[in-house]
Design an enzyme around this catalytic site. Structure first.
Site, short mmCIF file in Angstrom:
data_model
loop_
_atom_site.label_atom_id
_atom_site.label_comp_id
_atom_site.label_asym_id
_atom_site.label_seq_id
_atom_site.Cartn_x
_atom_site.Cartn_y
_atom_site.Cartn_z
N SER A 284 11.95 7.72 2.42
CA SER A 284 11.64 6.50 2.27
C SER A 284 13.06 5.63 2.10
O SER A 284 13.77 5.68 2.90
CB SER A 284 10.41 6.57 0.92
N ASP B 237 2.17 7.63 9.33
CA ASP B 237 2.80 6.82 8.15
C ASP B 237 2.95 5.49 8.47
O ASP B 237 3.70 5.05 9.71
CB ASP B 237 3.90 7.35 7.75
N HIS C 216 3.84 9.88 5.06
CA HIS C 216 5.19 9.83 4.40
C HIS C 216 6.11 10.84 4.31
O HIS C 216 5.66 11.77 3.18
CB HIS C 216 4.90 8.68 3.42
#
Ligand SMILES: *[C@@H]1O[C@H](CO)[C@@H](O)[C@H](O)[C@H]1NC(C)=O
Ligand SMILES: *[C@@H]1O[C@H](CO)[C@@H](O)[C@H](O)[C@H]1NC(C)=O
Ligand SMILES: *[C@@H]1O[C@H](CO)[C@@H](O)[C@H](O)[C@H]1NC(C)=O
Ligand SMILES: *[C@@H]1O[C@H](CO)[C@@H](O)[C@H](O)[C@H]1NC(C)=O
Ligand SMILES: *[C@@H]1O[C@H](CO)[C@@H](O)[C@H](O)[C@H]1NC(C)=O
Ligand SMILES: *[C@@H]1O[C@H](CO)[C@@H](O)[C@H](O)[C@H]1NC(C)=O
Ligand SMILES: *[C@@H]1O[C@H](CO)[C@@H](O)[C@H](O)[C@H]1NC(C)=O
Ligand SMILES: *[C@@H]1O[C@H](CO)[C@@H](O)[C@H](O)[C@H]1NC(C)=O
Ligand SMILES: *[C@@H]1O[C@H](CO)[C@@H](O)[C@H](O)[C@H]1NC(C)=O
Ligand SMILES: *[C@@H]1O[C@H](CO)[C@@H](O)[C@H](O)[C@H]1NC(C)=O
Ligand SMILES: *[C@@H]1O[C@H](CO)[C@@H](O)[C@H](O)[C@H]1NC(C)=O
Length: 569
Positions: free
Chosen positions: A177, A453, A481
């Site tokens: 991320s 995601d 994710h």
């Protein structure tokens, strides 16, 4: 602490005025319980970190928290370095099991560094977010410079942390991320310190001028639901059903007293504004479930079953387009409860107004500076432009028609106005200036995206692949994710397992000074999902994979999967 509370309260009040918009969106972060520290790392403190790496006039320092594990390290082995992101370090240690699993294969040291202004790394203690002058030191460049200083120090004799690594120690950075963004940028900015980066689910170009459609996040969210058997009509129309019901006495009576959910006494439905709150509350569950649509039960954000989106779609799969408003709301509410109350806690209530009880989707308002950290970064240099546009794009409502940057700016004033934020404190083109929106000057990057995601649309595409320079953009079917960075599990789709195997071939080359063959990645296999009891696989590398069986090569299958796989040349 008091300042935090004042700020947080303000944040909540003013955001309420734009509650239809979910622009300042967290990437994925839940407050941690500090008493629950992971048992597989030791905590050490780098006590002398420069506050400002970019001037020699300011010599202040702060303490940076580091978590490491040298159990598997042997001299000659590399450092696996996690570039901490927007939260307490504990959660990244927990969510990045692959580093622990691979360390014995590589004789690697595992080091996690906490991002300044998050967790327990507060340069100004409780006053870290109290003034613009203080919070101004929260930038990605400063954080990267922290990591560079730490790694450099670790190779010095008699160093701060008391353990010296040989000068030629190779370093691989890992991150998911925003941590993935940092990992990739770290390699770009400090190639002499880090041989390569594995960046999972990093939305590196989801910014002004990055060429990403602001609606892509919700477009992919919608795709993940539709692909899991949801009736698109149900999701797309539930929001208006809520607004309809919240507009009439009988509708409100139903919303306030139904058998699917119980509203918190503090947040009943009194009018359409409350209806918007209910919409935002359910939408958050829907979006987060797509992000954490993992193949096994997790508790990353909330306790969830395996494949939560499939479970949620079990409530939204009725066929047709004739439903009453109550039916539409019931179906989406049941789906939302997969997220909010999978464990069927008796008497659970929905507190739908985050100005009253914080952001329920990410575990409530922690009350710490962490709640302001990501908003600050979004209100300064990492200005993400995203919105739903409804219609053909996604199953939500239209917000893209409004000027996104104006709405964001209003939200930033709402949160930081009391410490003097105005538009001169942000630059919507900062990322473009600092790091750029192409990889023309980069090398040795593994950029993975999960097809499920919503963030996957915010990263680079296969046209940036450049194997000669070690740049691999890999979209993994069946992955949410940064699933690839988690501990391997018996229930992982074969695509994720195969991607990991191939990535490790690349890492092996990067850590080997004598590696002179450029690793090539084969196409991922066609997806198959194990139907078995889900258990962690510890030390299972190479997970039954080998170079020979790793790829599909027939063009028919490739064409079939072309929509979900960016082929790598
Ligand atoms: C910071 O806030 C915490 C939590 O309220 C409190 O326990 C601590 O004493 C404060 N520290 C300082 C230096 O004020
Ligand atoms: C390092 O990690 C391994 C694997 O999780 C664990 O068994 C070991 O106890 C850890 N070492 C330390 C010092 O925490
Ligand atoms: C790890 O260390 C052991 C013992 O020093 C050595 O035999 C082995 O080759 C090393 N592994 C790698 C991948 O370097
Ligand atoms: C490190 O410490 C040792 C023991 O105190 C000392 O002999 C040595 O000179 C120091 N090295 C450096 C580079 O300061
Ligand atoms: C995503 O957007 C494209 C382009 O607008 C559209 O064709 C597609 O149907 C959308 N996907 C979903 C699931 O809404
Ligand atoms: C909401 O009310 C409008 C106007 O009565 C009606 O046309 C519509 O079908 C209702 N439901 C939804 C989901 O839009
Ligand atoms: C909610 O519904 C139940 C059962 O129909 C009823 O007994 C109760 O009075 C209702 N409560 C309110 C607040 O309307
Ligand atoms: C909705 O009700 C709340 C609480 O009574 C009130 O503060 C708010 O102004 C109302 N909104 C509208 C649009 O009437
Ligand atoms: C919807 O999903 C549920 C749960 O998987 C299943 O029992 C039901 O048969 C499905 N209904 C339709 C219409 O597909
Ligand atoms: C749920 O509410 C009922 C009625 O108010 C109460 O008797 C019961 O103890 C509550 N259960 C829990 C787990 O709080
Ligand atoms: C923005 O704030 C700065 C001080 O931080 C101030 O000098 C400037 O005048 C402000 N600009 C506007 C447009 O208010």
């Amino acid at each position: 602490m008091r300042r935090f509370i004042v700020l947080a309260a303000l944040f909540l009040t003013v955001l309420a005025s734009s509650r239809r918009h979910r622009l300042l969106r967290k990437l994925l972060q839940k407050p941690v319980n500090y008493d629950d520290a992971p048992s597989n790392v030791e905590t050490v403190w780098y006590t002398n970190m420069r506050l400002d790496h970019f001037t020699w006039g300011d010599t202040r320092t702060f303490d940076m928290r580091v978590m490491w594990n040298n159990t598997f390290y042997k001299p000659g082995g590399p450092i696996f370095f996690y570039t901490g992101n927007e939260g307490a370090l504990e959660s990244f240690v927990t969510a990045t099991g692959i580093m622990f699993d691979l360390a014995p294969q590589f004789n690697a040291s595992i080091i996690f560094a906490e991002h300044r202004f998050y967790g327990k790394t507060m340069p100004f203690g409780n006053d870290s977010y109290a003034t613009l002058a203080n919070v101004g030191y929260l930038t990605s460049e400063q954080a990267l410079a922290d990591y560079a200083e730490l790694l450099t120090d670790l190779k010095r004799e008699n160093n701060t942390l008391g353990k010296t690594f040989p000068a030629n120690t190779r370093v691989i950075s890992f991150g998911g991320s925003y941590g993935g963004m940092l990992s990739a940028w770290f390699r770009q900015k400090y190639p002499h310190l880090v041989q390569g980066a594995w960046a999972g689910s990093a939305p590196l170009i989801y910014m002004h001028g990055g060429g990403v459609d602001p609606g892509v996040f919700d477009n992919i969210t919608s795709r993940t639901y539709v692909d899991n058997g949801c009736n698109r009509f149900i999701l797309a129309n539930a929001w208006n059903a809520v607004l309809n019901l919240s507009n009439t006495d009988t509708g409100r009576a139903w919303l306030n007293n139904n058998t699917i959910f119980t509203l918190d006494k503090r947040t009943p439905i009194r009018n359409q504004t409350d209806g918007w709150n209910l919409n935002a509350f359910m939408r958050e569950a829907i979006e987060y479930m797509a992000m954490v649509d993992y193949p096994y039960p997790t508790g990353f954000l909330e306790p969830l079953p395996s494949w939560p989106v499939k479970v949620a779609c079990g409530f939204m799969n009725a066929t047709g387009t004739t439903f009453s408003d109550q039916e539409l709301v019931s179906m989406v509410a049941q789906a939302s409860n997969v997220y909010y109350n999978y464990n069927n806690v008796a008497n659970a209530t929905w507190c739908i107004d985050f100005t009253v009880c914080g952001d329920q989707g990410t575990g409530g308002l922690g009350g710490g500076g962490d709640d302001l950290g990501w908003p600050w970064q979004e209100c300064s240099e990492i200005v993400m432009a995203m919105c739903a546009s409804g219609g053909a794009n996604d199953v939500f409502w239209s917000e893209c028609g409004d000027d996104i940057y104006q709405v964001l700016q209003d939200q930033c004033v709402g949160i930081f106005g009391n410490i003097g934020w105005n538009a001169s404190n942000w630059d919507i083109d900062a990322v473009k200036t600092l790091y750029g929106y192409d990889l023309s000057g980069s090398s040795n990057l593994i950029l993975t995206q999960g097809h499920l995601d919503p963030w996957s649309g915010g990263g680079y595409k296969a046209d940036q692949n450049n194997v000669a320079r070690g740049i691999y953009v890999l979209e993994i079917p069946g992955s949410a994710h940064h699933l690839d960075l988690r501990q391997p599990n018996t229930c992982d789709p074969n695509t994720v397992t195969n991607a990991r195997f191939q990535i490790i071939e690349i890492l092996k080359c990067w850590v080997n000074e004598n590696c002179d063959t450029i690793p090539v990645i084969d196409a991922l296999p066609s997806i198959s999902i194990p139907n078995t009891e889900c258990k962690d696989i510890v030390g299972g590398y190479p997970w039954g994979q080998s170079k020979q069986n790793s790829g599909i090569r027939t063009s028919v299958v490739l064409a079939f999967f072309s929509a979900i796989f960016y082929s790598i040349l």
